[in-house]
Design a protein around this motif. Structure first.
Motif, PDB file in Angstrom:
ATOM      1  N   LEU A   1      29.717  36.188  47.675  1.00  0.00           N
ATOM      2  CA  LEU A   1      30.802  37.111  47.966  1.00  0.00           C
ATOM      3  C   LEU A   1      31.785  37.120  46.802  1.00  0.00           C
ATOM      4  O   LEU A   1      32.033  36.082  46.178  1.00  0.00           O
ATOM      5  N   GLN A   2      32.344  38.295  46.526  1.00  0.00           N
ATOM      6  CA  GLN A   2      33.421  38.395  45.545  1.00  0.00           C
ATOM      7  C   GLN A   2      34.475  39.345  46.089  1.00  0.00           C
ATOM      8  O   GLN A   2      34.171  40.270  46.849  1.00  0.00           O
ATOM      9  N   LEU A   3      35.724  39.087  45.686  1.00  0.00           N
ATOM     10  CA  LEU A   3      36.835  39.888  46.188  1.00  0.00           C
ATOM     11  C   LEU A   3      36.624  41.357  45.825  1.00  0.00           C
ATOM     12  O   LEU A   3      36.283  41.676  44.681  1.00  0.00           O
ATOM     13  N   TYR A   4      36.837  42.239  46.793  1.00  0.00           N
ATOM     14  CA  TYR A   4      36.618  43.673  46.573  1.00  0.00           C
ATOM     15  C   TYR A   4      37.936  44.333  46.204  1.00  0.00           C
ATOM     16  O   TYR A   4      38.956  44.151  46.875  1.00  0.00           O
ATOM     17  N   HIS A   5      37.901  45.081  45.089  1.00  0.00           N
ATOM     18  CA  HIS A   5      39.065  45.846  44.659  1.00  0.00           C
ATOM     19  C   HIS A   5      38.912  47.275  45.168  1.00  0.00           C
ATOM     20  O   HIS A   5      37.942  47.963  44.823  1.00  0.00           O
ATOM     21  N   VAL A   6      39.864  47.679  45.959  1.00  0.00           N
ATOM     22  CA  VAL A   6      39.770  48.989  46.614  1.00  0.00           C
ATOM     23  C   VAL A   6      39.876  50.092  45.570  1.00  0.00           C
ATOM     24  O   VAL A   6      40.768  50.082  44.713  1.00  0.00           O
ATOM     25  N   VAL A   7      38.939  51.044  45.619  1.00  0.00           N
ATOM     26  CA  VAL A   7      38.929  52.194  44.713  1.00  0.00           C
ATOM     27  C   VAL A   7      39.738  53.314  45.350  1.00  0.00           C
ATOM     28  O   VAL A   7      39.484  53.690  46.498  1.00  0.00           O
ATOM     29  N   PRO A   8      40.732  53.879  44.651  1.00  0.00           N
ATOM     30  CA  PRO A   8      41.519  54.974  45.246  1.00  0.00           C
ATOM     31  C   PRO A   8      40.643  56.204  45.474  1.00  0.00           C
ATOM     32  O   PRO A   8      39.698  56.453  44.737  1.00  0.00           O
ATOM     33  N   SER A   9      41.008  56.950  46.502  1.00  0.00           N
ATOM     34  CA  SER A   9      40.240  58.159  46.824  1.00  0.00           C
ATOM     35  C   SER A   9      40.546  59.264  45.824  1.00  0.00           C
ATOM     36  O   SER A   9      41.451  59.161  45.004  1.00  0.00           O
ATOM     37  N   ALA A  10      39.784  60.338  45.914  1.00  0.00           N
ATOM     38  CA  ALA A  10      39.977  61.457  44.993  1.00  0.00           C
ATOM     39  C   ALA A  10      41.366  62.071  45.164  1.00  0.00           C
ATOM     40  O   ALA A  10      42.009  62.482  44.193  1.00  0.00           O
ATOM     41  N   GLU A  11      41.851  62.188  46.442  1.00  0.00           N
ATOM     42  CA  GLU A  11      43.180  62.747  46.672  1.00  0.00           C
ATOM     43  C   GLU A  11      44.248  61.878  46.034  1.00  0.00           C
ATOM     44  O   GLU A  11      45.217  62.375  45.428  1.00  0.00           O
ATOM     45  N   GLU A  12      44.074  60.532  46.134  1.00  0.00           N
ATOM     46  CA  GLU A  12      45.054  59.633  45.524  1.00  0.00           C
ATOM     47  C   GLU A  12      45.035  59.767  44.011  1.00  0.00           C
ATOM     48  O   GLU A  12      46.076  59.712  43.349  1.00  0.00           O
ATOM     49  N   LEU A  13      43.836  59.918  43.441  1.00  0.00           N
ATOM     50  CA  LEU A  13      43.757  60.100  41.997  1.00  0.00           C
ATOM     51  C   LEU A  13      44.473  61.371  41.560  1.00  0.00           C
ATOM     52  O   LEU A  13      45.197  61.385  40.552  1.00  0.00           O
TER      53      LEU A  13
ATOM     54  N   PHE B   1      52.142  38.251  27.850  1.00  0.00           N
ATOM     55  CA  PHE B   1      50.803  38.816  27.703  1.00  0.00           C
ATOM     56  C   PHE B   1      49.938  38.512  28.920  1.00  0.00           C
ATOM     57  O   PHE B   1      49.161  39.351  29.368  1.00  0.00           O
ATOM     58  N   GLU B   2      50.067  37.296  29.481  1.00  0.00           N
ATOM     59  CA  GLU B   2      49.230  36.918  30.625  1.00  0.00           C
ATOM     60  C   GLU B   2      49.609  37.677  31.882  1.00  0.00           C
ATOM     61  O   GLU B   2      48.812  37.773  32.819  1.00  0.00           O
ATOM     62  N   LYS B   3      50.849  38.192  31.931  1.00  0.00           N
ATOM     63  CA  LYS B   3      51.260  38.949  33.113  1.00  0.00           C
ATOM     64  C   LYS B   3      50.585  40.310  33.178  1.00  0.00           C
ATOM     65  O   LYS B   3      50.511  40.936  34.229  1.00  0.00           O
ATOM     66  N   VAL B   4      50.151  40.811  32.038  1.00  0.00           N
ATOM     67  CA  VAL B   4      49.472  42.112  31.995  1.00  0.00           C
ATOM     68  C   VAL B   4      48.017  41.899  32.367  1.00  0.00           C
ATOM     69  O   VAL B   4      47.219  41.424  31.569  1.00  0.00           O
ATOM     70  N   GLN B   5      47.668  42.172  33.601  1.00  0.00           N
ATOM     71  CA  GLN B   5      46.320  41.953  34.091  1.00  0.00           C
ATOM     72  C   GLN B   5      45.404  43.096  33.677  1.00  0.00           C
ATOM     73  O   GLN B   5      45.819  44.257  33.690  1.00  0.00           O
ATOM     74  N   PRO B   6      44.182  42.801  33.311  1.00  0.00           N
ATOM     75  CA  PRO B   6      43.232  43.879  33.005  1.00  0.00           C
ATOM     76  C   PRO B   6      42.861  44.636  34.265  1.00  0.00           C
ATOM     77  O   PRO B   6      42.926  44.092  35.364  1.00  0.00           O
ATOM     78  N   PRO B   7      42.499  45.896  34.144  1.00  0.00           N
ATOM     79  CA  PRO B   7      42.125  46.677  35.332  1.00  0.00           C
ATOM     80  C   PRO B   7      40.904  46.065  36.001  1.00  0.00           C
ATOM     81  O   PRO B   7      39.961  45.653  35.325  1.00  0.00           O
ATOM     82  N   PRO B   8      40.933  45.921  37.303  1.00  0.00           N
ATOM     83  CA  PRO B   8      39.817  45.285  38.008  1.00  0.00           C
ATOM     84  C   PRO B   8      38.558  46.137  37.938  1.00  0.00           C
ATOM     85  O   PRO B   8      38.608  47.363  37.974  1.00  0.00           O
ATOM     86  N   THR B   9      37.445  45.476  37.819  1.00  0.00           N
ATOM     87  CA  THR B   9      36.156  46.166  37.854  1.00  0.00           C
ATOM     88  C   THR B   9      35.666  46.218  39.285  1.00  0.00           C
ATOM     89  O   THR B   9      35.848  45.272  40.054  1.00  0.00           O
ATOM     90  N   THR B  10      35.052  47.283  39.664  1.00  0.00           N
ATOM     91  CA  THR B  10      34.585  47.465  41.031  1.00  0.00           C
ATOM     92  C   THR B  10      33.104  47.712  41.030  1.00  0.00           C
ATOM     93  O   THR B  10      32.558  48.302  40.098  1.00  0.00           O
TER      94      THR B  10
END
Length: 652
Positions: A541-553, A455-464
């Motif tokens: 400062l907090q670690l930034y989670h990169v948001v995929p672009s529209a093309e990647e989505l 269960f702990e290996k399943v990470q929640p989706p990062p918030t940006t």
């Protein structure tokens, strides 16, 4: 002539005898009148107390119970003692010759009881007067109280409650005067004279002891009063006198610990304090144990398997559910002065040293001396009673607790016996059953641990957090140069104070070059903004989670479709300028950082209320999402060119 001369001396000698007998008669009369005054005034006094306790107190029920307890204190105890006292006095009326001596003996017999009840009343008298003063500040309440008092005791007049409250104090101080009046009219060679002398002295001692007890209580109340003070108020009370007093005490204590000066020994108090500390420890331990017991019992009651459908048709699980239901529904439903004394002792020892060296002390030092003596006398007098009472309470609490636990265990065992007999392992000996349970628990524990690790290996989706408008190109440059693991986002505005410090707005993306400054301070990090380098606080400062672009989505969405049914999908277009009241979707997730903003999820329908903020800035839009209104970055919104609702397609 001879006969006449012989009678003359006899006449002269008879006159003093008659005067002596007349004087004795007058003294005897005054003595009886004094005794009668004592008994008559005692009757009136007791009647007044009974009026206070019954009529007046019962009519003042609108006052809080705490106020009534302070106003009338232990008046019931006084009535009990004085009723027996009056009864014994009245019994002496049938024995006129011995009455005076009997009266003296009665006072000696009641000396201790009178002191015990009256010292409690006198100690709370000042607090009762303070309450009376507060009632006078409320005119309506004061009129109500005054009307009750005047209706029951008309002679109270305008004094009201104060007239009644002072009566016990006046009575206990009048006893020595009444006895003294009887003594003055008693001949010294009478057998009752020494008894009356002892009675007068005893009642004087009673009043002296009451005054001392009242003074000790006043000193103690100063240090037992609990005040809810803020830090500012506590600091405001610090002055040079306070600092000097604390420093002197600490110095005195250090000298004693170092053996430079002797410590004042008080064996009686030390024994009492040790017993008090043990009693306090027992109370604390009992409280913790009972709390732990109740927590365990509550944890057991928390599990209610009988309230859930376990989808197990038969077997031990069903039997356990039945037992748990039975237990829940049936069995479990029935189920600071001592420290101050040390401070004052240090003051007392210092004053005693000065008294021996100099021979005199100041007024404040003499007051400190008396304060310690008052506290010590009060504690020595009351700690034995307190310790004894607490031990009795502890014993009663323990007996009650043990009885409840025994009854509870008996009920549980009685109800469990029938269910336990139906279990498949009821015939197994206890050691083998314990081993069986331990093995089963071990297997279950391993399964639970394995599930937890999975269960702990399943990470929640990062918030940006949203990027600053127009900063996508800068982020891409930093990403290509340093990689995603080095990118951090500024969580709040930073104002640089030094020459190497950077001033950055909230939401700015930076790359970490070094996680400490040149002095090794890990609280300042060296960063690169893509144009400038400098130091910023690490806490912002907090670690930034990169948001995929529209093309990647779109690419990721296309991978999930059947390749044999590829059809062109309407690509969501970013909305730089959105008409008012337009239905769009969220292209990226967004987490609100204040009450003026609203959170978004990717693909969520959004209604545009205003395509700009209050300052006319088009980079932020006022939207409505799930009934909530707030601002979101306009760059996070997109609309489909097709009029078909997002996420649905028409049948072919």
């Amino acid at each position: 002539m001879a006969k006449h001369g012989a009678d003359e001396p006899s006449s002269r000698s008879g006159s003093p005898d008659r005067e002596g007998r007349a004087s004795e008669d007058r003294s005897l009369l005054h003595q009886r009148l004094a005794v009668r005054e004592l008994i008559d005034t005692e009757v009136s006094y007791l009647h007044m107390l009974q009026l206070c306790a019954s009529d007046i107190r019962s009519r003042l029920q609108q006052l809080p119970q705490g106020d009534l307890d302070v106003l009338f204190s232990n008046i019931d105890d006084i009535i009990k003692v004085n009723s027996r006292f009056l009864h014994d006095l009245q019994e002496t009326a049938s024995k006129e010759e011995e009455q005076v001596q009997l009266v003296g003996n009665i006072f000696l017999e009641f000396q201790e009881e009178l002191e015990q009840v009256y010292k409690v009343y006198c100690a709370s008298y000042d607090q009762a007067l303070l309450l009376v003063d507060t009632y006078r500040k409320e005119p309506e309440l004061q009129r109500h109280i005054q009307g009750i008092v005047e209706a029951v005791v008309p002679q109270a007049g305008s004094s009201g409650l104060s007239f009644l409250l002072v009566i016990p104090l006046q009575r206990i101080t009048r006893y020595p005067l009444l006895l003294q009046k009887i003594l003055e009219n008693t001949v010294p060679d009478a057998s009752a004279y020494p008894v009356l002398q002892r009675a007068v002295s005893a009642l004087q001692d009673v009043n002296t002891n009451i005054n001392e007890y009242k003074m000790r209580k006043e000193v103690a109340s100063k240090y037992t009063k609990v005040e809810q003070l803020t830090l500012r108020e506590r600091l405001a009370r610090i002055n040079t006198h306070t600092l000097s007093k604390k420093t002197t005490r600490l110095s005195q204590l250090l000298k004693q610990e170092a053996g430079l000066i002797p410590r004042t020994e008080d064996k009686e108090f030390d024994d009492l304090e040790e017993r008090f500390q043990w009693v306090s420890l027992c109370v604390t331990e009992l409280k913790n144990n009972v709390a732990a017991y109740l927590d365990n019992l509550q944890a057991f009651l928390y599990f209610r398997p009988h309230e859930y459908n376990l989808d197990i048709p038969e077997g031990p699980a069903v039997q356990y559910c039945n037992l748990a239901r039975d237990l829940h529904l049936e069995a479990f439903l029935k189920f600071n002065l001592i420290k101050k004394r040390l401070d004052k002792l240090l003051d007392f020892e210092r004053v005693e040293e000065k008294l021996l060296e100099v021979g005199s002390v100041t007024y404040q030092e003499e007051a400190a001396r008396h304060t310690y003596q008052a506290l010590n006398s009060l504690l020595v007098a009351e700690l034995p009673q307190f310790n004894q009472l607490v031990m009795q309470w502890l014993g009663q609490i323990m007996c009650t607790f043990v009885t409840l636990q025994r009854d509870l265990a008996k009920q549980v065992l009685q109800r469990a016996e029938g269910s336990m007999a139906q279990l498949p392992h009821h015939h197994v000996p206890e050691p083998a059953f314990r081993k069986l349970v331990e093995d089963a628990l071990g297997r279950t524990s391993n399964q639970l641990r394995s599930f937890q690790e999975t269960f702990e290996k399943v990470q929640p989706p990062p918030t940006t957090q949203p990027l600053l408008p127009g900063s996508e190109r800068q982020v891409q440059a930093l990403l290509s140069r340093y990689g995603p693991g080095k990118l951090y986002q500024v969580t709040s505005n930073i104002s640089g104070t030094g020459t190497l410090d950077l001033t950055l707005p909230r939401g700015q993306i930076v790359a970490i070059l070094q996680n400490k400054d040149t002095k090794g301070n890990s609280g300042r990090w060296l960063v690169d903004t893509g144009g400038h380098r400098g130091y910023v606080p690490a806490g912002k400062l907090q670690l930034y989670h990169v948001v995929p672009s529209a093309e990647e989505l779109r690419r990721q969405a296309g991978l999930n479709k059947d390749p044999r049914c590829l059809t062109p999908e309407p690509s969501p277009a970013l909305v730089p300028s959105i008409p008012t009241m337009n239905q769009v979707i969220a292209a990226y997730p967004f987490v609100a950082r204040s009450s003026h903003e609203v959170s978004l999820q990717a693909g969520q329908p959004v209604t545009i209320l205003e395509a700009q903020d209050k300052k006319g800035n088009p980079e932020w839009s006022l939207v409505e999402v799930n009934g909530q209104r707030g601002y979101v970055p306009s760059g996070f919104l997109a609309r489909a060119r097709s009029p078909v609702l997002w996420g649905w397609s028409l049948p072919s």
